[in-house]
Design an enzyme around this catalytic site. Sequence first.
Site, PDB file in Angstrom:
ATOM      1  N   ARG A  36     -70.632  37.293  14.006  1.00 21.72           N
ATOM      2  CA  ARG A  36     -70.349  38.437  13.947  1.00 21.72           C
ATOM      3  C   ARG A  36     -71.482  39.501  13.377  1.00 21.72           C
ATOM      4  O   ARG A  36     -70.994  40.469  12.567  1.00 21.72           O
ATOM      5  CB  ARG A  36     -68.936  38.924  13.606  1.00 21.72           C
ATOM      6  CG  ARG A  36     -67.691  38.230  14.364  1.00 21.72           C
ATOM      7  CD  ARG A  36     -67.514  39.367  15.592  1.00 21.72           C
ATOM      8  NE  ARG A  36     -66.770  38.849  16.704  1.00 21.72           N
ATOM      9  CZ  ARG A  36     -65.375  39.189  16.779  1.00 21.72           C
ATOM     10  NH1 ARG A  36     -64.888  39.945  15.848  1.00 21.72           N
ATOM     11  NH2 ARG A  36     -64.850  38.654  17.860  1.00 21.72           N
ATOM     12  N   TYR A  63     -55.399  33.155  24.970  1.00 18.96           N
ATOM     13  CA  TYR A  63     -55.417  34.521  25.149  1.00 18.96           C
ATOM     14  C   TYR A  63     -54.660  34.992  26.555  1.00 18.96           C
ATOM     15  O   TYR A  63     -54.149  35.924  26.455  1.00 18.96           O
ATOM     16  CB  TYR A  63     -56.991  35.076  25.008  1.00 18.96           C
ATOM     17  CG  TYR A  63     -57.439  35.333  23.491  1.00 18.96           C
ATOM     18  CD1 TYR A  63     -56.744  36.542  22.738  1.00 18.96           C
ATOM     19  CD2 TYR A  63     -58.585  34.330  23.201  1.00 18.96           C
ATOM     20  CE1 TYR A  63     -57.466  36.316  21.520  1.00 18.96           C
ATOM     21  CE2 TYR A  63     -58.657  34.787  21.718  1.00 18.96           C
ATOM     22  CZ  TYR A  63     -58.371  35.542  21.137  1.00 18.96           C
ATOM     23  OH  TYR A  63     -58.914  35.874  19.833  1.00 18.96           O
ATOM     24  N   ARG A  79     -68.714  46.000  12.991  1.00 18.94           N
ATOM     25  CA  ARG A  79     -68.324  47.324  12.366  1.00 18.94           C
ATOM     26  C   ARG A  79     -68.649  47.526  10.894  1.00 18.94           C
ATOM     27  O   ARG A  79     -68.599  48.462  10.380  1.00 18.94           O
ATOM     28  CB  ARG A  79     -66.867  47.352  12.548  1.00 18.94           C
ATOM     29  CG  ARG A  79     -66.689  47.918  14.128  1.00 18.94           C
ATOM     30  CD  ARG A  79     -64.976  47.998  14.304  1.00 18.94           C
ATOM     31  NE  ARG A  79     -64.500  46.782  14.139  1.00 18.94           N
ATOM     32  CZ  ARG A  79     -63.262  46.454  14.259  1.00 18.94           C
ATOM     33  NH1 ARG A  79     -62.321  47.306  14.006  1.00 18.94           N
ATOM     34  NH2 ARG A  79     -62.859  45.180  14.173  1.00 18.94           N
ATOM     35  N   ARG A  84     -71.082  52.640  18.645  1.00 22.19           N
ATOM     36  CA  ARG A  84     -69.888  52.497  19.510  1.00 22.19           C
ATOM     37  C   ARG A  84     -68.566  53.605  19.499  1.00 22.19           C
ATOM     38  O   ARG A  84     -67.733  53.427  20.277  1.00 22.19           O
ATOM     39  CB  ARG A  84     -68.969  51.001  18.755  1.00 22.19           C
ATOM     40  CG  ARG A  84     -70.012  49.608  18.881  1.00 22.19           C
ATOM     41  CD  ARG A  84     -69.248  49.107  20.116  1.00 22.19           C
ATOM     42  NE  ARG A  84     -68.098  48.904  20.190  1.00 22.19           N
ATOM     43  CZ  ARG A  84     -67.166  49.515  20.721  1.00 22.19           C
ATOM     44  NH1 ARG A  84     -67.432  50.256  21.734  1.00 22.19           N
ATOM     45  NH2 ARG A  84     -65.883  49.396  20.941  1.00 22.19           N
ATOM     46  N   ASP A 130     -68.325  39.427  24.436  1.00 25.37           N
ATOM     47  CA  ASP A 130     -67.216  39.181  24.058  1.00 25.37           C
ATOM     48  C   ASP A 130     -66.648  37.986  24.918  1.00 25.37           C
ATOM     49  O   ASP A 130     -67.164  37.594  25.936  1.00 25.37           O
ATOM     50  CB  ASP A 130     -66.040  40.054  24.026  1.00 25.37           C
ATOM     51  CG  ASP A 130     -64.779  39.597  23.373  1.00 25.37           C
ATOM     52  OD1 ASP A 130     -64.985  39.794  21.887  1.00 25.37           O
ATOM     53  OD2 ASP A 130     -63.866  39.016  23.725  1.00 25.37           O
TER      54      ASP A 130
END
Length: 367
Positions: free
Chosen positions: A37, A164, A41, A50, A86
């Site tokens: 990562r 998921y 952010r 973004r 992703d």
Amino acid sequence: SECFLPSPKDFPQLKNDTFLRAARGEETEHVPVWCMRQAGRYLPEFRESRAGKDFFETCQSPEACCELTLQPLRRFPFDAAIIFSDILVVPQAMGMDVQMVAGKGPTFPEPLKEPEDLQRLQVKVDTDKELGYVFRAITLTRHKIEGKVPLIGFSGAPWTLMSYMIEGGGSNTHSKAKRWLYQHPEASHMLLKMLTDVIVEYLLGQVAAGAQALQVFESHAGILGPAEFKEFSLPYLRDIARRVKDKLKEAGQDVPMIVFAKDAHYALEELSQSNYEVVGLDWTIDPLSARERTGGKVSLQGNMDPCALYAPKERISDIVKKMLEGFGTRGYIANLGHGVYPDMEPENIGAFVEAVHQHSKQMIKQI
Ligand SMILES: Cc1c2[nH]c(c1CCC(=O)O)Cc1[nH]c(c(CCC(=O)O)c1C)Cc1[nH]c(c(CCC(=O)O)c1C)Cc1[nH]c(c(CCC(=O)O)c1C)C2
């Protein structure tokens, strides 16, 4: 627009191959380092790029993926980059709807509930058609990175993607997905097999597009115990590496593969014999014992607790030094034990990277 994207040919020459050499267990002048990562952010420029844009639309834009992948490299001397994308683009390619909901994370409006729901999935996925946007992002980024560092491609592993698809998003217990393992083992294997087939094609497509290494994320390994891991995760992880490597070999190619099975300390021995060159580790494993248990069969990657990045910089440097002493400098890629969190200080990531480079150069000189 698409027609002006460069082709996966005539890539700039690689200037820093430290990461690739460490992955193969070869000597290096310093220990290479990157962060899971690292595009995220915690960087103001990432938040700005973004802002107001849909997450999966961003994933579908090669230019946006390229820009987000390159952002951390402009700030820190990382030894590798990972393509911005992703793991959930694979369930999308199989026909499932996935949305990124602000404050909630990835959400499947119609998750798989019972084995009959497998009929909703695309069995034979044309990865060029459904995931070509990822391949184009990789090709563009490999050109724009100008040979600075290698570019890593990745995929989620079958069990993590299955969880998921059944949970419909993040989960603490994963009890809906685990119910399948105990109530519907045959359907579970059918789904895991379907995912494996798509993942193999997807990873091969990424290498054809320009990826120089591959990481497979089994982020939900820890929710399985040793027996369930052996039945529902490990065989598929092994199959993926075997099939990708065999196909690449036919084409005279070879890229290092990394398996990151989070919280699977119970399976370290098996993971070190699962056809991957590198085993990624979370922070719950002691470096020295990981080395002993993997017996020099693989290179290791990890494993500083991401939360150590909240510490003052001098403390980060000490923690890094201990980590390097535990792993040793050969066959080792420094990383975090999981991803960077959004509230972390960019400056402290810089301190982490610098500490890895400085301490490891010192240690290697003394050998
Ligand atoms: C930056 C980002 C990503 N995905 C998500 C975000 C946050 C949303 C945003 O910033 O807009 C949502 C996003 N995507 C996912 C989650 C976790 C959801 C949950 O389980 O609660 C979130 C918040 C699912 C996901 N996605 C990924 C994993 C495996 C790694 C891990 O274990 O964390 C997983 C589990 C892989 C991933 N995801 C991403 C990358 C490339 C960036 C980089 O690493 O530098 C990678 C490699 C990019």
